[in-house]
Design an enzyme around this catalytic site. Structure first.
Site, PDB file in Angstrom:
ATOM      1  N   HIS A  46      -1.771  -0.854  10.211  1.00 43.60           N
ATOM      2  CA  HIS A  46      -1.137  -2.139  10.516  1.00 43.60           C
ATOM      3  C   HIS A  46       0.142  -1.876  11.300  1.00 43.60           C
ATOM      4  O   HIS A  46       0.673  -0.764  11.296  1.00 43.60           O
ATOM      5  CB  HIS A  46      -0.764  -2.893   9.229  1.00 43.60           C
ATOM      6  CG  HIS A  46      -1.918  -3.532   8.532  1.00 43.60           C
ATOM      7  ND1 HIS A  46      -2.008  -4.881   8.290  1.00 43.60           N
ATOM      8  CD2 HIS A  46      -3.046  -2.999   8.003  1.00 43.60           C
ATOM      9  CE1 HIS A  46      -3.125  -5.149   7.660  1.00 43.60           C
ATOM     10  NE2 HIS A  46      -3.776  -4.018   7.464  1.00 43.60           N
ATOM     11  N   GLU A  68       0.823  -1.218   0.000  1.00 39.73           N
ATOM     12  CA  GLU A  68       0.000   0.000   0.000  1.00 39.73           C
ATOM     13  C   GLU A  68       0.855   1.266   0.000  1.00 39.73           C
ATOM     14  O   GLU A  68       0.509   2.276   0.620  1.00 39.73           O
ATOM     15  CB  GLU A  68      -1.005   0.008   1.157  1.00 39.73           C
ATOM     16  CG  GLU A  68      -2.097  -1.043   1.002  1.00 39.73           C
ATOM     17  CD  GLU A  68      -3.336  -0.738   1.819  1.00 39.73           C
ATOM     18  OE1 GLU A  68      -3.662   0.451   2.020  1.00 39.73           O
ATOM     19  OE2 GLU A  68      -4.001  -1.699   2.250  1.00 39.73           O
TER      20      GLU A  68
END
Length: 589
Positions: free
Chosen positions: A330, A58
């Site tokens: 995350h 990402e």
């Protein structure tokens, strides 16, 4: 892309520090993207131990990638940003050593274009592959596979994308298996969007063959969030946030991550309010979605020493110094592998003392929970607590696993999945195929009906004497026909392509199931043991009592028993559904 390394100047390292991290760098959608990814670059540059191979997910824009590269170039001079799909794949690999070869492998199954609000199909997810030269000679290569599997937007088993994610796991497992068989050290990094021991996880660890680094060191770690069925069945209770970090390896949905807080908490945080989180608070939703997989193929070369897993931890848990938010939604997974001398015997290669390991990592791991300067009370409380007390007092503490050999197997694993697991996957594929066939019929029917409606509208225009009515008929006809054409293209082209990819995956699962069934059948005979061939997916069995070692009468008797068993199995309900078993012919993928 191929570069020639300067072989004479490269020294073979004795250890490698590995890191994987989902940056959450969605352009226009991720809050404070630029500021956070700049901080991520700084965190990587100052991380302890210094990362030497990094996989990022990402990281969508060149701007963010170049910002990270600029800040880490002194420790990670080599890097590759991967281009894929309409908006890019979001994958990047950074390395201390030269990247001599790279490519991007797209997944045949990767979401649906109709789910444009989710975006997985448009970003072209796949596997970013890189060959990193550790030292002179082709045997001193690390093959790195960085990926981001399809996101789970629904709860299993109702997740309609579970079939795609399982097929993607199979694809990366095949890539890693090929690298292991070439005798190279293999690293699989990424956000796999799966929990331990799920179907996708089983496919990777069995077929690659690679090891889940965290599960090797923490074999009793959780199988998902405490509310998920697999974890509830273990009856371990709800762990604390700290326990989830240190023992369960939770990288997502932790209460320590500010992006997983409720809206009211986030609003207060964004207004500048300092919010401390008790690391001993219960953390029911946290789970492990990010992984480092390790495959040791180097011992196939007589000049190479094998590698072993030394340590693993969850990192990048600190907050942004000024925004006071987590750097991403995350946390990172970090691991260190070390080179084992040829004279080293694995029998004495034991896990390090668990308490001393945690004591060594406490400062860096728990400065992770919150910024120490912003939350001195929490940081002091953390250090004051005993290292072993990771769970709340009301919960039983998970016992430390027994001393185990943690060296990775250097040859393809002899483990294989039971045929029932393949049956489960095939059922999943069949259910999804039925859904897509229905979708295809509906979309093509919509296209045909749109053509009919458009003809009716134009006929009405011909007979209408009112300009307003004619305008409305033209508008309805245009909008209806446009939507019908889009649906027709999706149903005729995309769904057709998806169904063909599903048929390929289905054949491979049927083939693997047939071979597994062959193994199970042969295992019913006396004295059989499973084995794998290094060139084939599963060449099933080698018998302990080979016919060559038997007398003529014993060998003939064994063949008769085997023949009789095969006849029974081919006609049985359990195995009769498999055409390859009935015909006795099994191809090798």
């Amino acid at each position: 892309m191929i570069k020639k390394p300067e072989e004479d100047t490269v020294e073979i390292p004795s250890s490698i520090n590995i890191l994987t991290y989902n940056c959450w760098g969605l352009k226009y959608l991720a809050k404070w993207r630029s500021e956070r990814l700049t901080a991520i670059g700084r965190s990587l540059a100052t991380n302890v131990p210094t990362p030497e191979v990094v996989g990022l997910q990402e990281c969508w824009t060149q701007e963010d990638y170049l910002s990270i590269r600029k800040q880490t170039r002194h420790i990670l001079p080599h890097g590759k940003f991967y281009f894929s799909g309409i908006f890019g794949g979001g994958l990047a690999i950074l390395s201390k050593w030269p990247i001599v070869e790279s490519n991007m492998v797209r997944y045949p199954l990767n979401g649906r274009p109709t789910a444009f609000f989710r975006g997985d199909w448009f970003v072209g997810k796949g596997v970013a592959c890189a060959s990193i030269q550790l030292g002179p000679g082709r045997q001193n290569i690390i093959e790195v596979f960085n990926t981001h599997l399809h996101a789970p937007y629904e709860r299993e088993p109702s997740d309609s994308y579970l079939c795609h994610r399982t097929a993607q796991a199979w694809e990366i497992a095949r890539l890693m298996r090929g690298a292991v068989e070439r005798g190279h050290l293999v690293l699989g990094l990424g956000d796999f969007n799966m929990v331990p021991l799920s179907l996708a996880h089983q496919l990777i660890t069995t077929h690659a063959p690679v090891q889940d680094v965290w599960r090797v060191l923490h074999p009793e770690s959780s199988l998902g969030a405490s509310s998920q069925p697999a974890e509830r069945a273990r009856d371990k209770g709800i762990p604390s946030a700290r326990y989830n970090l240190q023992e369960n390896g939770a990288t997502c949905d932790s209460i320590l991550n500010t992006w997983r807080w409720g809206k009211q908490q986030q609003k207060a945080l964004f207004k500048g309010e300092v919010i401390a989180v008790d690391p001993y608070a219960l953390d029911p939703r946290a789970k492990r979605l990010d992984y480092i997989f390790f495959g040791n193929g180097s011992s196939t070369s007589s000049d190479s020493a094998p590698w072993r897993i030394q340590s693993a931890k969850i990192g990048m848990t600190e907050r942004h110094p000024s925004l006071n938010c987590s750097l991403s939604d995350h946390f990172s997974v970090e691991a260190t592998i070390t080179r084992v001398p040829k004279s080293h015997t694995f029998a004495s290669d034991r896990l390090p003392d668990r308490r001393s390991t945690h004591e060594q990592t406490n400062d860096s791991a728990l400065r992770a929970l919150t910024n120490a300067s912003l939350h001195p009370t929490l940081y002091t409380s953390y250090n004051a607590s005993p290292t072993s007390s990771l769970l709340p007092p009301t919960l039983p503490r998970t016992p430390s696993p027994p001393t185990t050999n943690i060296s990775s197997s250097s040859s393809p694993s002899t483990a294989r999945l039971p045929s029932g697991t393949y049956t489960e996957i095939l059922t999943l594929v069949s259910t999804y195929k039925d859904r897509e066939y229905r979708q295809r019929r509906l979309r093509l029917s919509h296209f045909v009906s749109s053509v009919v409606i458009s003809i009716i509208c134009f006929t009405g225009i011909w007979w209408s004497n009112h300009a307003g009515v004619s305008f409305m008929l033209v508008l309805v006809s245009t909008l209806n026909f446009g939507a019908g054409v889009i649906d027709g293209l999706i149903g005729g082209l995309f769904v057709g392509s998806e169904l063909r990819a599903l048929r390929e995956f289905e054949w491979e699962m049927e083939n693997a199931k047939a071979i597994a069934q062959q193994c199970e059948i042969r295992a019913e005979l006396a004295g059989t043991v499973g084995a794998q061939d290094s060139h084939n997916n599963y060449l099933c069995l080698e018998t302990r009592d080979d016919d060559d070692k038997m007398g003529p009468e014993e060998g003939e008797e064994n063949r008769e028993v085997e023949k009789e068993l095969w006849e029974k199995v081919r006609g049985s309900e359990e195995y009769g559904g498999n055409e390859k078993i009935r015909k006795g012919s099994i191809g090798v993928t």
